[in-house]
Design a protein around this motif. Structure first.
Motif, PDB file in Angstrom:
ATOM      1  N   MET A   1       0.839  -1.172   0.000  1.00  0.00           N
ATOM      2  CA  MET A   1       0.000   0.000   0.000  1.00  0.00           C
ATOM      3  C   MET A   1       0.886   1.238   0.000  1.00  0.00           C
ATOM      4  O   MET A   1       1.862   1.306   0.734  1.00  0.00           O
ATOM      5  CB  MET A   1      -0.922  -0.010   1.226  1.00  0.00           C
ATOM      6  N   VAL A   5      -1.563   6.805   0.432  1.00  0.00           N
ATOM      7  CA  VAL A   5      -2.882   6.215   0.647  1.00  0.00           C
ATOM      8  C   VAL A   5      -3.043   5.826   2.104  1.00  0.00           C
ATOM      9  O   VAL A   5      -4.087   6.083   2.721  1.00  0.00           O
ATOM     10  CB  VAL A   5      -3.080   5.005  -0.284  1.00  0.00           C
ATOM     11  N   LYS A   6      -2.004   5.211   2.680  1.00  0.00           N
ATOM     12  CA  LYS A   6      -2.066   4.799   4.077  1.00  0.00           C
ATOM     13  C   LYS A   6      -2.235   6.013   4.991  1.00  0.00           C
ATOM     14  O   LYS A   6      -3.043   5.997   5.926  1.00  0.00           O
ATOM     15  CB  LYS A   6      -0.793   4.033   4.445  1.00  0.00           C
ATOM     16  N   ILE A   9      -5.834   7.282   4.687  1.00  0.00           N
ATOM     17  CA  ILE A   9      -6.789   6.430   5.395  1.00  0.00           C
ATOM     18  C   ILE A   9      -6.694   6.654   6.906  1.00  0.00           C
ATOM     19  O   ILE A   9      -7.707   6.724   7.602  1.00  0.00           O
ATOM     20  CB  ILE A   9      -6.581   4.946   5.028  1.00  0.00           C
ATOM     21  N   LYS A  34     -10.999   8.184  -3.642  1.00  0.00           N
ATOM     22  CA  LYS A  34     -11.789   6.964  -3.789  1.00  0.00           C
ATOM     23  C   LYS A  34     -11.775   6.494  -5.243  1.00  0.00           C
ATOM     24  O   LYS A  34     -11.745   5.298  -5.516  1.00  0.00           O
ATOM     25  CB  LYS A  34     -13.220   7.236  -3.304  1.00  0.00           C
ATOM     26  N   TYR A  37      -7.778   5.342  -6.009  1.00  0.00           N
ATOM     27  CA  TYR A  37      -7.133   4.237  -5.297  1.00  0.00           C
ATOM     28  C   TYR A  37      -8.174   3.223  -4.830  1.00  0.00           C
ATOM     29  O   TYR A  37      -9.085   3.557  -4.070  1.00  0.00           O
ATOM     30  CB  TYR A  37      -6.348   4.758  -4.085  1.00  0.00           C
ATOM     31  N   GLU A  39      -7.713   0.909  -2.671  1.00  0.00           N
ATOM     32  CA  GLU A  39      -7.585   0.709  -1.228  1.00  0.00           C
ATOM     33  C   GLU A  39      -8.489   1.680  -0.463  1.00  0.00           C
ATOM     34  O   GLU A  39      -9.123   1.327   0.535  1.00  0.00           O
ATOM     35  CB  GLU A  39      -6.129   0.917  -0.765  1.00  0.00           C
ATOM     36  N   GLN A  42     -12.014   0.525  -0.846  1.00  0.00           N
ATOM     37  CA  GLN A  42     -12.262  -0.622   0.028  1.00  0.00           C
ATOM     38  C   GLN A  42     -12.469  -0.154   1.471  1.00  0.00           C
ATOM     39  O   GLN A  42     -13.384  -0.616   2.150  1.00  0.00           O
ATOM     40  CB  GLN A  42     -11.081  -1.615  -0.053  1.00  0.00           C
ATOM     41  N   GLU A  43     -11.619   0.737   1.940  1.00  0.00           N
ATOM     42  CA  GLU A  43     -11.763   1.274   3.303  1.00  0.00           C
ATOM     43  C   GLU A  43     -13.084   2.041   3.437  1.00  0.00           C
ATOM     44  O   GLU A  43     -13.750   1.979   4.466  1.00  0.00           O
ATOM     45  CB  GLU A  43     -10.579   2.195   3.629  1.00  0.00           C
TER      46      GLU A  43
END
Length: 169
Positions: A1, A5-6, A9, A34, A37, A39, A42-43
């Motif tokens: 990841m 992005v991390k 989030i 959104k 990415y 990820e 998904q989050e």
């Protein structure tokens, strides 16, 4: 990841979006991240599921029979016979003739500048007025007594201070 992005989030912007406290700029950032990415998407879905679970858990069921009462009210409204509206009549032209009284309306005389009050209320207003004056006089009396007591206390403190200074040690 990706670290970007991390960091996004973990920043809490998604949570603030779901609680409605995100600014317009943060909302735009959520939408763009959104779309870019998977990820984040998904989050986003996980948070959405968590919010739905929380809403289901905190939901208060309606009282029993509520749906039947709502349905009965709707049926009552829809089953009524429609009434034709009454034609408009302009009564302002002819003030001498009294307008027909309709239930629920009170004829108001705009010429009179006085309010008519039932006789019982006149005595109640007089009693309230007199009681107000009595309470005002009592408050002024106790204020003056308190002020005099404060002056006496100050004078006694000064005398006590003078006595303590004169007293040999």
């Amino acid at each position: 990841m990706d670290s970007k992005v991390k960091q996004f989030i973990e920043s809490g912007i998604l949570e603030s979006y779901f609680t409605g406290s995100a600014t317009a700029e943060e909302e735009q950032e959520v939408f763009s991240m959104k779309q870019q990415y998977p990820e984040v998407q998904q989050e986003f879905k996980l948070l959405e599921q968590d919010m739905l679970k929380l809403a289901d858990w905190m939901a208060v069921p309606p009282p029993p029979g509520l749906w039947n009462r709502i349905e009965a009210d709707i049926n009552e409204v829809t089953l009524r016979t429609p009434q034709q509206p009454q034609p408009y009549r302009d009564y302002s032209q002819n003030r001498q003739h009294s307008a027909p009284q309709q239930p629920g309306y009170i004829e108001v005389d705009a010429q009179n500048t006085h309010i008519r009050v039932h006789k019982v209320w006149r005595w109640v207003f007089a009693a309230v007025f007199i009681l107000g004056k009595i309470f005002l006089a009592t408050a002024i009396y106790f204020y003056l007594e308190n002020r005099q007591a404060q002056e006496d206390i100050q004078e006694l403190k000064q005398q006590l201070h003078q006595i303590q200074q004169v007293k040999p040690r």
